[in-house]
Design a protein around this motif. Structure first.
Motif, mmCIF file in Angstrom:
data_model
loop_
_atom_site.group_PDB
_atom_site.id
_atom_site.type_symbol
_atom_site.label_atom_id
_atom_site.label_comp_id
_atom_site.label_asym_id
_atom_site.label_seq_id
_atom_site.Cartn_x
_atom_site.Cartn_y
_atom_site.Cartn_z
ATOM 1 N N ALA A 63 3.741 -7.916 -2.735
ATOM 2 C CA ALA A 63 5.036 -8.039 -3.414
ATOM 3 C C ALA A 63 5.812 -9.257 -2.915
ATOM 4 N N ALA A 64 5.607 -9.625 -1.644
ATOM 5 C CA ALA A 64 6.261 -10.814 -1.078
ATOM 6 C C ALA A 64 5.504 -12.098 -1.395
ATOM 7 N N ARG A 65 4.400 -11.968 -2.136
ATOM 8 C CA ARG A 65 3.548 -13.089 -2.547
ATOM 9 C C ARG A 65 2.916 -13.798 -1.353
ATOM 10 N N MET A 66 2.523 -13.017 -0.350
ATOM 11 C CA MET A 66 1.751 -13.543 0.764
ATOM 12 C C MET A 66 0.301 -13.706 0.309
ATOM 13 N N ASN A 67 -0.441 -14.574 0.976
ATOM 14 C CA ASN A 67 -1.827 -14.777 0.552
ATOM 15 C C ASN A 67 -2.862 -14.694 1.672
ATOM 16 N N HIS A 113 -8.488 -8.217 -0.493
ATOM 17 C CA HIS A 113 -9.039 -8.973 -1.613
ATOM 18 C C HIS A 113 -8.577 -8.412 -2.956
ATOM 19 N N LYS A 114 -8.431 -7.100 -3.051
ATOM 20 C CA LYS A 114 -7.906 -6.516 -4.286
ATOM 21 C C LYS A 114 -6.527 -7.064 -4.613
ATOM 22 N N ARG A 115 -5.787 -7.419 -3.583
ATOM 23 C CA ARG A 115 -4.405 -7.880 -3.749
ATOM 24 C C ARG A 115 -4.287 -9.401 -3.670
ATOM 25 N N GLY A 116 -5.429 -10.083 -3.754
ATOM 26 C CA GLY A 116 -5.406 -11.536 -3.795
ATOM 27 C C GLY A 116 -5.122 -12.198 -2.469
ATOM 28 N N MET A 117 -5.387 -11.513 -1.356
ATOM 29 C CA MET A 117 -5.114 -12.065 -0.031
ATOM 30 C C MET A 117 -6.403 -12.294 0.738
ATOM 31 N N ALA A 415 10.472 -13.348 -1.115
ATOM 32 C CA ALA A 415 10.039 -13.182 -2.506
ATOM 33 C C ALA A 415 11.111 -13.643 -3.482
ATOM 34 N N GLU A 416 12.357 -13.422 -3.124
ATOM 35 C CA GLU A 416 13.459 -13.770 -4.025
ATOM 36 C C GLU A 416 13.870 -15.236 -3.914
ATOM 37 N N GLU A 417 13.715 -15.827 -2.713
ATOM 38 C CA GLU A 417 14.301 -17.140 -2.486
ATOM 39 C C GLU A 417 13.309 -18.268 -2.195
ATOM 40 N N LYS A 418 12.179 -17.967 -1.602
ATOM 41 C CA LYS A 418 11.269 -19.024 -1.158
ATOM 42 C C LYS A 418 9.882 -18.918 -1.778
ATOM 43 N N PHE A 419 9.315 -17.721 -1.773
ATOM 44 C CA PHE A 419 7.974 -17.517 -2.330
ATOM 45 C C PHE A 419 8.126 -16.945 -3.735
ATOM 46 N N THR A 420 8.725 -17.717 -4.617
ATOM 47 C CA THR A 420 9.083 -17.207 -5.934
ATOM 48 C C THR A 420 7.911 -17.165 -6.903
#
Length: 593
Positions: A63-67, A113-117, A415-420
């Motif tokens: 959800a925080a768009r970490m990879n 891997h299911k979550r794209g990380m 997620a809201e401000e930097k990793f949009t």
């Protein structure tokens, strides 16, 4: 008080509401610590509970768009995986050697891997015991190889100067990458202990240190050889695996060594030196190309005015990385609220509190309030600095630790401000590229997009874009993150969030090093690949669009051969308005609706 603190969080969120650009490529990770059950797992949990709590963590990271996740799998010569060499970790069940009833590393890889990380196995190479004799007298290493151990005031480590230890560690890591689809290996800062080393390694000095050799140089060279041996083993065994180290943030080498390495000297006298106190020479690993990236622990905040404060240390490491042509991903820890000075005053202003109001809070409430105000500001500053000082197109942000990443509210803030937007991990151009599969049979069934990628191995992953049809054929569209939806290791994905009309689904294949294929576009008439070096012409309602890699003359004729326009289009996409009908554009038949 709870209501008051919620209002404080809201005020702080508004104060930092300006979103920054979200690069298409950067590393976004957390250190997920298992030692002492800091983050995961909790030894009191059952296997099912541990799995559920890990899924919750990974869902939050997604959800925080970490990879990337750095999962600690070998904290103290033990294993959170089925090891051929070492016992199950006590941090799984409370008992060293006890089978947890499942394979934590295999489970974590699949769920990441299911979550794209990507998942990097975090290894502590030398730490054996943080408390003396905690493993008991019959532990295999203590029983079979007591000469491998160095004793310090309250702990034991494996002896870095003993070649048998180095050979053993190479075997341990080979076992991991042979049996698990990890994307990387990462060490942290534990080399020789922080308390200092005097003559604890007298046994190995007597056997292995050349006569007349400076003991500090010998210790560093012993560590450097292990790092080089591991890198060579990876290239021989599974070269797709990335290898990096997260050392103590202050390198601390002398000016003469910096000059010999061809880097700028940073005078950090007065601070702990990784070079001279821990015998840990991160710059040497970069220069020798025995690591793919370095992730030094830059844990001093921006308002620290010492030479190792964030504003000084990060640009220096970025410069070193550029010289050495390897990646630098800063490890970060958001500091607590300062206790005096202008910084404290400005934070109290953002909290809309007086000094007395702040002092009246409980310790827990102070922590929450301080984190809400100062944590996000510092975090945002450090992310921006990582991006602005990066010189290789490969910024990176690694947060310690994962529990605080969530409890301090940083996941939501980022997620809201930097990793949009989602991001791909940086391309490692020095690694051998893999053959990228052709994407075929892209189909949409309900909310599931699926495709074929014949010949792809387990390391291949895929990016999904959802692109307006009018720019889908422009290769520049895929240079930014604007239309990137997600990354997955599977050949299908839920695309229920993609609902806009006039958009195409686009899939690319990405190898372990980050090389990305040409985009494959699902159109009503079939799958089309975007040729990045060719002129692309397509019709849209009321116009023809021409995407060109360079300035090009284009002629537009009616279907009967009458010249309508002759224009020079510049690099990028040019739109020429036309009535509905059939046209010949540079000889290519185009329909304008």
């Amino acid at each position: 008080m709870k209501k008051h603190l919620l209002l404080l969080f809201g005020a702080v969120a508004l104060a930092f509401s300006v979103a920054a650009d979200s690069p298409k490529r950067e590393l976004r990770a957390t250190w997920l610590a298992s030692v002492s059950n800091i983050d995961w797992p909790k030894s009191t949990e059952t296997a099912a509970q541990q799995q559920a709590s890990l899924i919750e963590i990974l869902d939050g990271m997604q959800a925080a768009r970490m990879n990337v996740v750095y999962l600690q799998v070998r904290p103290m010569c033990d294993a959170l995986y089925q090891s051929a060499y070492e016992p199950w970790s006590q941090f799984l069940t409370g008992t060293r050697g006890k089978d947890p009833g499942y394979d934590p590393l295999a489970f974590a890889i699949g769920e990441a891997h299911k979550r794209g990380m990507e998942l990097y196995a975090w290894i502590n190479p030398y730490r054996y015991e943080s408390v003396k004799n905690m493993h008991g007298a019959d532990d295999p290493i203590r029983k079979n190889h007591p000469e491998w151990l160095l004793e310090y005031s309250s702990s034991y480590i494996l002896d870095p100067g003993n070649p048998e230890v180095a050979s053993y560690l190479v075997d341990v890591l080979r076992d991991i990458i042979t049996h698990y689809n990890v994307d990387g290996l990462i060490f942290d800062d534990y080399f020789y202990p922080y308390e200092g080393t005097t003559n604890e390694d007298a046994y190995s000095q007597g056997l292995y240190k050349p006569a007349g050799k400076n003991v500090g140089d010998w210790r560093r060279e012993s560590v450097n050889k292990l790092i080089a041996d591991i890198y060579s083993m990876i290239q021989e065994t599974k070269p797709t695996v990335k290898f990096g180290i997260g050392p103590f943030g202050i390198w601390g080498g002398p000016q003469s060594v910096a000059t010999a390495y061809g880097i700028d000297y940073l005078n950090t006298s007065g601070g702990t030196s990784a070079y001279s106190q821990l015998y840990c020479d991160g710059v040497a690993w970069l220069k020798e190309k025995s690591i793919d990236f370095i992730s030094p622990q830059c844990y001093w905040p921006s308002f620290n005015t010492k030479p190792w404060g964030y504003k000084t240390l990060v640009p220096w490491w970025a410069g070193v990385a550029e010289v050495m042509e390897r990646h630098f991903y800063s490890s970060m820890r958001v500091s607590t609220m300062p206790q005096s000075g202008p910084q404290r005053k400005s934070i109290l202003q953002r909290l809309h509190m007086t000094e007395n109001e702040y002092n009246s809070l409980s310790m827990v409430e102070r922590s929450v309030a301080a984190t809400a105000a100062q944590g996000t500001e510092e975090c945002g500053f450090e992310v921006d600095m990582n991006r602005s000082t990066d010189l290789l197109g490969a910024p990176g942000h690694v947060f310690f630790n994962t529990t605080q990443f969530f409890s301090y509210g940083l996941a939501d803030y980022l997620a809201e401000e930097k990793f949009t937007q989602p991001a791909l991990t940086p391309l490692m151009s020095w690694k051998t590229p893999q053959t990228l599969p052709e994407i075929t049979e892209i189909t949409l069934s309900g909310n599931t997009l699926s495709w074929r990628a014949d010949g792809a191995d387990e390391t291949m992953r895929y990016a999904i874009y959802y692109v307006p049809s009018r720019v889908a054929y422009n290769s520049a569209t895929y240079e930014k993150s604007a239309y990137l939806q997600r990354v997955t290791w599977e050949t299908s994905a839920d695309v229920s969030s993609c609902t806009q009309s006039g958009y195409y689904f686009v899939v690319t294949a990405i190898d372990a090093a980050g090389n990305e294929s040409e985009p494959y576009i699902k159109t009503p008439s079939g799958i089309q690949a975007v040729e990045t070096d060719a002129l692309t012409i397509y019709g849209v309602p009321g116009a023809v669009c021409i995407s060109a890699p360079e300035a090009t003359m284009v002629s537009i004729h009616t279907i009967a051969g009458q010249l309508m326009h002759e224009v020079q289009v510049e690099p990028g996409t040019t739109e020429v308005a036309l009535p509905a009908g059939f046209y010949l554009v540079n000889g290519q038949k185009i329909i304008v609706q």
